[in-house]
Design a protein around this motif. Structure first.
Motif, PDB file in Angstrom:
ATOM      1  N   UNK A 102       0.825  -1.215   0.000  1.00 39.10           N
ATOM      2  CA  UNK A 102       0.000   0.000   0.000  1.00 39.10           C
ATOM      3  C   UNK A 102       0.864   1.273   0.000  1.00 39.10           C
ATOM      4  N   UNK A 103       2.078   1.181   0.512  1.00 36.23           N
ATOM      5  CA  UNK A 103       2.997   2.324   0.486  1.00 36.23           C
ATOM      6  C   UNK A 103       3.378   2.661  -0.954  1.00 36.23           C
ATOM      7  N   UNK A 104       3.495   1.654  -1.786  1.00 38.25           N
ATOM      8  CA  UNK A 104       3.861   1.869  -3.189  1.00 38.25           C
ATOM      9  C   UNK A 104       2.806   2.679  -3.943  1.00 38.25           C
ATOM     10  N   UNK A 105       1.586   2.752  -3.406  1.00 39.32           N
ATOM     11  CA  UNK A 105       0.491   3.460  -4.075  1.00 39.32           C
ATOM     12  C   UNK A 105       0.382   4.931  -3.673  1.00 39.32           C
ATOM     13  N   UNK A 106       1.153   5.367  -2.696  1.00 41.22           N
ATOM     14  CA  UNK A 106       1.076   6.761  -2.255  1.00 41.22           C
ATOM     15  C   UNK A 106       1.656   7.655  -3.339  1.00 41.22           C
ATOM     16  N   UNK A 107       0.852   8.590  -3.794  1.00 36.73           N
ATOM     17  CA  UNK A 107       1.144   9.377  -4.982  1.00 36.73           C
ATOM     18  C   UNK A 107       2.368  10.287  -4.876  1.00 36.73           C
ATOM     19  N   UNK A 108       2.483  11.087  -3.853  1.00 38.02           N
ATOM     20  CA  UNK A 108       3.466  12.165  -3.836  1.00 38.02           C
ATOM     21  C   UNK A 108       4.871  11.782  -3.415  1.00 38.02           C
ATOM     22  N   UNK A 109       5.028  10.684  -2.730  1.00 39.74           N
ATOM     23  CA  UNK A 109       6.335  10.303  -2.178  1.00 39.74           C
ATOM     24  C   UNK A 109       7.148   9.471  -3.168  1.00 39.74           C
ATOM     25  N   UNK A 110       8.465   9.687  -3.139  1.00 36.23           N
ATOM     26  CA  UNK A 110       9.370   8.828  -3.885  1.00 36.23           C
ATOM     27  C   UNK A 110       9.893   7.754  -2.952  1.00 36.23           C
ATOM     28  N   UNK A 111      10.149   6.584  -3.465  1.00 36.04           N
ATOM     29  CA  UNK A 111      10.660   5.491  -2.638  1.00 36.04           C
ATOM     30  C   UNK A 111      12.027   5.068  -3.159  1.00 36.04           C
ATOM     31  N   UNK A 112      12.944   4.891  -2.228  1.00 35.24           N
ATOM     32  CA  UNK A 112      14.313   4.524  -2.559  1.00 35.24           C
ATOM     33  C   UNK A 112      14.629   3.219  -1.851  1.00 35.24           C
ATOM     34  N   UNK A 113      15.018   2.210  -2.607  1.00 33.31           N
ATOM     35  CA  UNK A 113      15.331   0.891  -2.061  1.00 33.31           C
ATOM     36  C   UNK A 113      16.787   0.873  -1.589  1.00 33.31           C
ATOM     37  N   UNK A 114      16.982   0.716  -0.273  1.00 28.72           N
ATOM     38  CA  UNK A 114      18.340   0.690   0.293  1.00 28.72           C
ATOM     39  C   UNK A 114      19.075  -0.608  -0.004  1.00 28.72           C
ATOM     40  N   UNK A 115      18.342  -1.663  -0.330  1.00 33.44           N
ATOM     41  CA  UNK A 115      18.979  -2.934  -0.658  1.00 33.44           C
ATOM     42  C   UNK A 115      19.645  -2.867  -2.028  1.00 33.44           C
ATOM     43  N   UNK A 116      18.928  -2.299  -2.992  1.00 28.16           N
ATOM     44  CA  UNK A 116      19.455  -2.202  -4.357  1.00 28.16           C
ATOM     45  C   UNK A 116      20.056  -0.834  -4.661  1.00 28.16           C
ATOM     46  N   UNK A 117      19.921   0.094  -3.724  1.00 26.90           N
ATOM     47  CA  UNK A 117      20.430   1.458  -3.871  1.00 26.90           C
ATOM     48  C   UNK A 117      19.921   2.118  -5.155  1.00 26.90           C
ATOM     49  N   UNK A 118      18.586   2.111  -5.299  1.00 22.90           N
ATOM     50  CA  UNK A 118      17.997   2.749  -6.468  1.00 22.90           C
ATOM     51  C   UNK A 118      16.581   3.232  -6.163  1.00 22.90           C
ATOM     52  N   UNK A 119      16.146   4.194  -6.966  1.00 18.67           N
ATOM     53  CA  UNK A 119      14.786   4.715  -6.872  1.00 18.67           C
ATOM     54  C   UNK A 119      13.843   3.666  -7.433  1.00 18.67           C
ATOM     55  N   UNK A 120      12.826   3.295  -6.659  1.00 23.48           N
ATOM     56  CA  UNK A 120      11.830   2.342  -7.157  1.00 23.48           C
ATOM     57  C   UNK A 120      10.497   3.021  -7.456  1.00 23.48           C
ATOM     58  N   UNK A 121      10.343   4.274  -7.001  1.00 24.05           N
ATOM     59  CA  UNK A 121       9.147   5.051  -7.303  1.00 24.05           C
ATOM     60  C   UNK A 121       9.518   6.523  -7.242  1.00 24.05           C
TER      61      UNK A 121
END
Length: 162
Positions: A102-121
């Protein structure tokens, strides 16, 4: 600055350098006050990372909150941080190892994966409060003696843009 978790070290440079959507990173610092005043009601007063990116003649303030634990980041937490960072920053990322679906669906925020060190959203533009952003930019200029050509107001333009 380095953040450490369970023996792994995450460098703030690695995170900032992995974000490409907002131009070229020209400055970043860790543990900086987000608001022009101390607010105990906010979920946080210190940004884990404040980065300034330059794209064409425009400077963008990007806030990054880091959660290094193994548990999934939930939407309630994301919304609390987004509310705080959104007043000052033009873009906001939450960096973590795991996100709930459900966090992946939040419109305004960007998500950064610390495991892969990349932007996922990628994040949406947040339309910050001009006074809050201007205060942050003035503090950065004064404290670090950088970005003297950056405008303080996010909606102000400089003549070379026209």
């Amino acid at each position: 600055m380095k953040f450490s978790s369970f023996g792994a070290t995450i460098n703030s440079h690695q995170i900032v350098d992995a974000i490409h959507q907002h131009g070229t990173p020209v400055f970043h610092t860790c543990e900086m006050y987000i608001k022009p005043f101390l607010c105990r009601k906010s979920v946080c007063n210190l940004a884990d990372i404040i980065a300034i990116f330059k794209n064409s003649q425009r400077f963008y303030v990007v806030g990054i909150e880091i959660k290094e634990w193994e548990a999934c980041v939930n939407p309630k937490m994301v919304m609390e941080y987004l509310e705080t960072y959104g007043r000052t920053c033009e873009y906001f990322y939450l960096a973590a190892k795991h996100f709930s679906k459900s966090t992946l669906k939040i419109k305004d925020v960007g998500l950064f994966d610390l495991t892969e060190m990349k932007v996922i959203k990628s994040p949406a533009y947040l339309f910050p409060d001009p006074e809050f952003r201007a205060n942050l930019m003035k503090r950065i200029k004064k404290q670090f003696q950088v970005l003297q050509d950056a405008v303080d107001d996010p909606y102000q333009r400089i003549l070379t843009e026209f």
